[in-house]
Design an enzyme around this catalytic site. Sequence first.
Site, short mmCIF file in Angstrom:
data_model
loop_
_atom_site.label_atom_id
_atom_site.label_comp_id
_atom_site.label_asym_id
_atom_site.label_seq_id
_atom_site.Cartn_x
_atom_site.Cartn_y
_atom_site.Cartn_z
N VAL A 25 -24.17 39.53 -16.89
CA VAL A 25 -25.44 40.05 -16.40
C VAL A 25 -25.97 39.05 -15.73
O VAL A 25 -25.89 37.74 -15.79
CB VAL A 25 -26.67 39.95 -17.82
CG1 VAL A 25 -27.77 40.55 -17.38
CG2 VAL A 25 -25.93 41.11 -18.70
N CYS A 26 -26.71 39.45 -14.58
CA CYS A 26 -27.55 38.61 -13.66
C CYS A 26 -29.00 39.52 -13.40
O CYS A 26 -29.13 40.43 -14.18
CB CYS A 26 -26.94 38.33 -12.36
SG CYS A 26 -26.68 39.70 -11.11
N ALA A 27 -29.56 39.36 -12.38
CA ALA A 27 -30.95 39.70 -12.08
C ALA A 27 -30.85 41.28 -11.46
O ALA A 27 -31.29 42.00 -12.17
CB ALA A 27 -31.69 38.80 -11.03
N THR A 85 -30.83 42.39 -15.28
CA THR A 85 -32.03 42.22 -16.14
C THR A 85 -33.29 42.84 -15.66
O THR A 85 -34.24 43.32 -16.23
CB THR A 85 -32.36 40.67 -16.53
OG1 THR A 85 -32.58 40.09 -15.19
CG2 THR A 85 -31.22 40.08 -17.17
#
Length: 190
Positions: A65-67, A93
């Site tokens: 996961v990242c932004a 996210t």
Amino acid sequence: MNTPTALGIDEARDRLRELTVIDVRTPGEYAGGHLPGALNVPLDRLQQALPDIRHASARGDVLIVCASGARSENACRVLADNHVTAATLSGGTTAWAAGGNELRRESASGATWGMERQVRLTAGILVLLGLLLGLLVHPAFQLVSAGVAGGLVFSALTNTCGMAALLAKLPHNRPRADELATTLAALRSR
């Protein structure tokens, strides 16, 4: 290079308890809001964490996961090159939160901005500085502004960001040694 497998928000939410979730953003971004149960392994520390991520992947599925999904796709490619299968969260996210899902926040998160905001600030300062110095000192300083503009175009075309990679190395964006050690121990215990 093939595109990593992506999980949609609904599927990730339904499977969250069975997934090992690894957030590859900087510690400040992670502290500002992450998926419940996510572990923080910044993208530039992925190689160091590779044995522990491999161990976790042998026990179950890994979600990176990242932004927005760009860094997590890069992380999935690095993992795939090292024979570790992982999926990325579609939209990161940002999409997770927009879907009404919970983000966990660390109490000390207020001081560090997200990487995108840090890049925008740095690029803006460099462009203004190049223009100002070009007017006051010598026109050649305008090349600084042109260089930043070229870097932004390259960043958009390649879905990479050299400035973000450089900013990630600043002390406020780095995990403390004890934080990373704790994360790696948690990966080993999965």
